[in-house]
Structure formats: structure tokens, C-alpha cells
Design a protein around this motif. Structure first.
Motif, mmCIF file in Angstrom:
data_model
loop_
_atom_site.group_PDB
_atom_site.id
_atom_site.type_symbol
_atom_site.label_atom_id
_atom_site.label_comp_id
_atom_site.label_asym_id
_atom_site.label_seq_id
_atom_site.Cartn_x
_atom_site.Cartn_y
_atom_site.Cartn_z
ATOM 1 N N PRO A 164 -29.596 12.349 26.424
ATOM 2 C CA PRO A 164 -28.367 11.860 25.789
ATOM 3 C C PRO A 164 -27.154 12.092 26.685
ATOM 4 C CG PRO A 164 -29.676 13.161 24.241
ATOM 5 C CD PRO A 164 -30.312 13.324 25.585
ATOM 6 N N ALA A 165 -26.257 11.120 26.691
ATOM 7 C CA ALA A 165 -25.051 11.229 27.505
ATOM 8 C C ALA A 165 -24.113 12.276 26.918
ATOM 9 C CB ALA A 165 -24.347 9.874 27.570
ATOM 10 N N ILE A 221 -30.292 10.362 15.490
ATOM 11 C CA ILE A 221 -29.292 9.294 15.542
ATOM 12 C C ILE A 221 -29.605 8.323 16.675
ATOM 13 C CG2 ILE A 221 -26.854 8.783 15.904
ATOM 14 C CD1 ILE A 221 -27.535 10.009 13.179
ATOM 15 N N ARG A 222 -30.069 8.830 17.822
ATOM 16 C CA ARG A 222 -30.402 7.944 18.934
ATOM 17 C C ARG A 222 -31.585 7.047 18.610
ATOM 18 N NH1 ARG A 222 -28.735 8.837 24.111
ATOM 19 N NH2 ARG A 222 -30.805 8.531 24.989
ATOM 20 N N ASN A 223 -32.426 7.458 17.673
ATOM 21 C CA ASN A 223 -33.556 6.620 17.275
ATOM 22 C C ASN A 223 -33.135 5.456 16.379
ATOM 23 O OD1 ASN A 223 -35.407 8.099 18.709
ATOM 24 N ND2 ASN A 223 -36.091 9.326 16.967
ATOM 25 N N LEU A 224 -31.923 5.523 15.851
ATOM 26 C CA LEU A 224 -31.414 4.426 15.038
ATOM 27 C C LEU A 224 -30.909 3.307 15.939
ATOM 28 C CD1 LEU A 224 -29.274 6.405 12.416
ATOM 29 C CD2 LEU A 224 -31.622 5.574 12.146
ATOM 30 N N ASP A 225 -31.183 2.061 15.563
ATOM 31 C CA ASP A 225 -30.522 0.982 16.297
ATOM 32 C C ASP A 225 -29.076 0.900 15.815
ATOM 33 O OD1 ASP A 225 -30.211 -0.866 14.073
ATOM 34 O OD2 ASP A 225 -32.335 -1.372 14.277
ATOM 35 N N ASN A 226 -28.303 0.040 16.468
ATOM 36 C CA ASN A 226 -26.871 -0.012 16.159
ATOM 37 C C ASN A 226 -26.602 -0.364 14.702
ATOM 38 O OD1 ASN A 226 -25.836 0.631 18.741
ATOM 39 N ND2 ASN A 226 -26.335 -1.415 19.447
ATOM 40 N N ARG A 244 -37.999 1.355 19.098
ATOM 41 C CA ARG A 244 -36.990 2.306 19.528
ATOM 42 C C ARG A 244 -36.480 1.989 20.918
ATOM 43 N NH1 ARG A 244 -39.380 8.189 17.631
ATOM 44 N NH2 ARG A 244 -39.443 7.757 15.380
ATOM 45 N N ASP A 245 -37.318 1.350 21.719
ATOM 46 C CA ASP A 245 -36.893 0.974 23.065
ATOM 47 C C ASP A 245 -36.225 -0.395 23.063
ATOM 48 O OD1 ASP A 245 -37.854 3.330 24.183
ATOM 49 O OD2 ASP A 245 -39.875 2.499 24.378
ATOM 50 N N ALA A 246 -36.788 -1.312 22.262
ATOM 51 C CA ALA A 246 -36.204 -2.648 22.208
ATOM 52 C C ALA A 246 -34.891 -2.632 21.450
ATOM 53 C CB ALA A 246 -37.179 -3.608 21.521
ATOM 54 N N ARG A 247 -34.932 -1.950 20.273
ATOM 55 C CA ARG A 247 -33.776 -1.877 19.385
ATOM 56 C C ARG A 247 -33.231 -3.259 19.102
ATOM 57 N NH1 ARG A 247 -30.654 3.626 21.274
ATOM 58 N NH2 ARG A 247 -32.503 4.917 21.278
ATOM 59 N N ASP A 290 -18.929 -2.143 31.089
ATOM 60 C CA ASP A 290 -19.340 -2.500 32.446
ATOM 61 C C ASP A 290 -20.094 -1.370 33.147
ATOM 62 O OD1 ASP A 290 -18.154 -4.970 32.184
ATOM 63 O OD2 ASP A 290 -16.310 -4.411 33.248
ATOM 64 N N VAL A 291 -19.738 -0.122 32.848
ATOM 65 C CA VAL A 291 -20.259 0.988 33.649
ATOM 66 C C VAL A 291 -21.249 1.878 32.906
ATOM 67 C CG1 VAL A 291 -18.156 1.034 35.055
ATOM 68 C CG2 VAL A 291 -18.341 2.547 33.063
ATOM 69 N N THR A 292 -21.567 1.549 31.668
ATOM 70 C CA THR A 292 -22.513 2.370 30.904
ATOM 71 C C THR A 292 -23.698 1.528 30.441
ATOM 72 O OG1 THR A 292 -21.300 1.949 28.852
ATOM 73 C CG2 THR A 292 -20.754 3.973 30.056
ATOM 74 N N SER A 293 -24.805 2.195 30.191
ATOM 75 C CA SER A 293 -25.941 1.534 29.564
ATOM 76 C C SER A 293 -25.676 1.426 28.069
ATOM 77 C CB SER A 293 -27.222 2.342 29.807
ATOM 78 O OG SER A 293 -27.169 3.559 29.096
ATOM 79 N N PRO A 294 -26.322 0.475 27.380
ATOM 80 C CA PRO A 294 -26.095 0.345 25.934
ATOM 81 C C PRO A 294 -26.412 1.611 25.159
ATOM 82 C CG PRO A 294 -27.157 -1.611 26.784
ATOM 83 C CD PRO A 294 -27.155 -0.610 27.901
ATOM 84 N N GLU A 295 -27.422 2.378 25.600
ATOM 85 C CA GLU A 295 -27.757 3.606 24.891
ATOM 86 C C GLU A 295 -26.621 4.625 24.954
ATOM 87 O OE1 GLU A 295 -29.652 2.133 27.071
ATOM 88 O OE2 GLU A 295 -31.584 1.691 26.133
ATOM 89 N N ASP A 296 -25.819 4.564 26.020
ATOM 90 C CA ASP A 296 -24.734 5.523 26.189
ATOM 91 C C ASP A 296 -23.393 5.000 25.697
ATOM 92 O OD1 ASP A 296 -26.520 7.270 27.303
ATOM 93 O OD2 ASP A 296 -26.020 6.756 29.384
ATOM 94 N N ARG A 297 -23.304 3.707 25.390
ATOM 95 C CA ARG A 297 -22.018 3.152 24.958
ATOM 96 C C ARG A 297 -21.502 3.761 23.665
ATOM 97 N NH1 ARG A 297 -23.572 -3.030 26.414
ATOM 98 N NH2 ARG A 297 -23.538 -2.721 28.686
#
Length: 426
Positions: A39-40, A303-308, A15-18, A162-169
Motif C-alpha cells: 500500500p502507498a 479496503i484495498r480489496n474493494l473496487d472503487n 481483485r486485480d481487474a477491479r 499522471d504519476v500514480t497507478s490507479p491502486e495508489d490514486r
């Protein structure tokens, strides 16, 4: 993101590596111990994202004039219907290099300058159309507008990365897509309200909208964080040499073709099944509202626990369900239920697709990577009208929607293999 991650970076809690698209330097995060952020939301996303979303929505609200370009050419300037069609086709062709040009400039000049250049160029093209006194002048203006029309898309998408983390994109890209969809529906209403005016004034209004958007971003958008100048001269074609991007591009083209077939085939299906003409406007408005209202789904823990790629699978399954319902629907409420499903699927698909592409791209080449991926929509725009109309003509609506549903199901099934193909090579 850089390409210096080691295999050990992908160990630990999945879940952290995704996936690789979630690996970024810690500079985007305030958390000192690496703990998962909350969550953002709209309020917690970077101000740059909020400014960009608002400005792009304002610009899209004014972008209702293209529907009237053919009318201006025929009624105001004496073109035949066939000539007007050729001009519109020329505009469409010109948008393809426009996107690539925007991606290149985003990585060479910087995101902010490129966005402002594209918006200013659109304003010039719209003003030229408004002032054109001859058909040839309007043709040149339309081609210029096409060459400018997509320039700001890749840098806008790159700014968010550029300005967001991948989790928030996914949340950020989802909000941008929702705002654009809602503004497009509002633009249609506005177009209907002002269409009785002199049509030249409509293009002047759109030019003013582009200029206002450019001015707002020039004042409020922060300067670019990165220095692009030196890196942009090296490996200009690197995106085309990245097998991961090309694979995503191929899959994205199929996906975009399904969505374009949906947009083109749905009005014809509603007519064929005897539904009133206002139905398509109502369905598109509901779809835009769903995209806005469903944004909190992106922030739920499940949903956040799902990878892309898992989220993409879910999106394609929802799309499949909506398409199957389209195949059998005979009344407006059932078509609306289908629209709710495929709109939620669209929310997951577009936001996660951009997240993945931004994640595999080097920071200095994000504009080009996103531009290359965005070409999938240009190809789909050429393919979908031919395929959808042929299926509707010779086989009927049911086969069109079942064919699209089969393609969406295949894309869902492909996601695990796509994840294995892309992530080990980072």
C-alpha cells in the motif's frame, strides 16, 4: 489510460481487474511480474504528489481573505450590503468558467504551466484588491480573482493521475483532500488571529502565499510527462460526449449537494438546538483531523480489496449514518460522533470519485474530464443553500437530515448499477 483494453483484459481475479478505472499501462509500476505493490504511504508516493500536496496546503492556508472581501467592500470602499452581495455572487459565477478554462489549458499547455498560471493570476487578483481605491476597481479585481480561482484545480488533480497507478490514486487524492481540509481549518484560525489588522494587508498576505506556491511548484514540480499540444486540438468537447462522464457528473452533483447542505445546515442546526457558537468550529476541526488520521484506512487490505464502486458504497453508508445521527442529536458529543462517521465517508467518496473519473479519461483529456466533473460542486453551491434553508425553515432540522440521508442511501444503492454501466464500455 487508453481505450484499447479488450474484454479479455477484464478476466481473472476480480481483485486485480477491479474496474476500468484500475487499468493502466505498466509504466507506472516498478513490479516486473504484476504482483500487487505494498500500500502507498506518504513516503512511497511519487515526489511530485508530495510536492503538490504541500504547495496546495500552503496556498490554502493563505486563502482566508474571501471571508473579508465583503467587509472591505462595505467598510473600506463604501458599498452597500446589497452591492457587496452582488459582487460576491459575481465572484462565484466567475469561478465556473475558471474551472473549465483550467481543464482546457491543462490538456493544451500542460499541467505544470496551468497550475502556475492559475496561482499567479490569483496573486494578481488579490494584489489588485489590496491596492483598489474605488469600488469599481475592487469589483473588477474580484471578478478577475474568480476567473483565476479554480484554474489550478483540474491540472492539480490530473497531475496526480499522471504519476500514480490507479491502486495508489485513492491514497494520493485522499492525502490532497486531507491536507486541504486541515489547511482550511488552520486558515480560519489564522484569519481570526490577524483580522484586527488593516484588511488590505490580509489580501497582500494571500497574494504572497499564491506567489510563493507558484514559485515552489515552478522550481520543484517536474516537467509534464506528456505532449499535449497536438491531441488537445482534437475533440475538445469529447468529455461532454462521454456518457460515462455525464452519468458520473449527475451522480456527483447529487452527492456534492448533500455535502454542501451538510456544511450549510449544520451551523443552523447547532444554533436551533441551543449549542454554543464555538461548536461548528470544533466540529469542522475534528472533521479535518479525522480526514488526516483516517488515511491509513485506505491502505488496509480489506479496503484495498474493494473496487472503487464498493468503496463508494461504503462511503455513502457512512455518510448516511452520520446524517441520521444529525437528525436526532441534541448535544455536542453526539454531533461529534456523527462528524467522525461522515468525515470517514467523505474520505472514501472524494478520493474514489476522482480515481474513477481520471481512470475513464484519455491521458490527453484528463484535465477536461476532471474539470467537467468538478462543475458538480458549482451547481451544488447554487442548489444547496436554497434547498437546505427551505427545509430548515418549513420542516426543521430533522427532516433536512433525513432527506439528505435518504439521498445518500439512494446513491449507495446506485453504485452497483453505476459500475455495470461504466466498466463494460472501456
Amino acid at each position: 489510460m487508453t481505450h484499447t483494453d479488450t474484454p479479455g483484459d477484464l478476466q481473472g481475479d476480480p481483485r486485480d481487474a477491479r474496474d476500468s478505472a484500475l487499468r493502466v499501462p505498466p509504466t507506472w509500476r516498478e513490479a516486473r511480474d504484476g504482483a500487487r505493490q505494498a500500500p502507498a504511504t506518504w513516503r512511497t508516493l511519487p515526489g511530485t504528489v508530495r510536492i503538490l500536496v504541500i504547495a496546495r496546503a500552503v496556498n490554502r492556508l493563505g486563502a482566508f481573505t474571501l471571508s473579508f472581501l465583503a467587509v472591505v467592500l462595505t467598510v473600506e470602499l463604501g458599498a452597500t450590503v446589497a452591492q457587496a452581495g452582488l459582487v460576491m455572487a459575481g465572484f462565484g459565477v466567475a469561478t465556473i468558467p475558471s474551472r473549465m478554462f483550467g481543464g482546457h489549458l491543462a490538456d493544451r499547455l500542460g499541467r505544470k504551466r496551468t497550475i502556475i498560471l492559475g496561482l499567479t493570476g490569483c496573486a494578481v487578483g488579490q494584489t489588485w484588491i489590496a491596492l483598489a481605491s474605488t469600488l469599481w476597481s475592487a469589483v473588477m479585481a474580484a471578478i478577475l480573482l474568480g476567473l483565476m480561482f479554480e484554474i489550478y484545480e483540474p491540472p492539480s488533480q490530473a497531475v496526480i493521475a499522471d504519476v500514480t497507478s490507479p491502486e495508489d490514486r485513492p491514497t494520493a487524492y485522499g492525502l490532497l483532500g486531507a491536507a486541504m481540509a486541515a489547511a482550511a481549518v488552520a486558515a480560519g484560525v489564522l484569519a481570526a488571529a490577524v483580522s484586527h489588522w488593516d484588511l488590505r494587508w490580509l489580501f497582500a498576505i494571500d497574494a504572497a502565499s499564491c506567489s510563493a506556491c507558484a514559485l515552489l511548484l515552478a522550481i520543484a514540480l517536474p516537467a509534464d510527462r506528456f505532449s499535449f499540444q497536438g491531441k488537445a486540438r482534437v475533440g475538445r468537447a469529447e468529455g461532454w460526449k462521454d456518457g460515462r462522464l455525464l452519468l458520473l457528473f449527475a451522480v456527483g452533483t447529487v452527492s456534492a449537494t448533500v455535502f454542501m447542505a451538510l456544511m450549510l445546515g449544520l451551523p443552523l442546526t447547532l444554533i436551533e438546538r441551543g449549542l454554543p457558537s464555538y461548536s461548528i468550529g470544533l466540529i469542522l476541526a475534528i472533521s479535518a483531523l479525522v480526514l488526516v488520521a483516517a488515511q491509513p484506512l485506505q491502505r488496509t487490505q480489506r479496503i484495498r480489496n474493494l473496487d472503487n464502486f464498493q468503496a463508494m458504497t461504503l462511503g455513502y453508508l457512512l455518510l448516511t449514518a452520520g446524517l441520521v445521527i444529525n437528525a436526532v442529536a441534541t448535544n455536542l458529543p453526539v454531533f461529534i460522533a456523527a462528524a467522525v462517521l461522515w468525515s470517514i465517508g467523505d474520505l472514501f467518496l472524494l478520493s474514489r470519485a476522482f480515481t474513477i473519473v481520471a481512470g475513464i479519461a484519455p491521458e490527453h483529456a484528463r484535465g477536461r474530464y476532471l474539470a467537467i466533473y468538478g462543475l458538480s460542486w458549482g451547481i451544488a453551491t447554487a442548489i444547496a443553500p436554497l434547498g437546505a434553508t427551505q427545509l430548515l425553515t418549513h420542516a426543521g432540522p430533522a427532516l433536512l437530515w433525513l432527506t439528505c440521508a435518504l439521498a445518500a442511501t439512494a446513491l449507495a444503492a446506485l453504485q452497483p448499477a453505476l459500475r455495470r454501466r461504466i466498466t463494460p464500455n472501456i
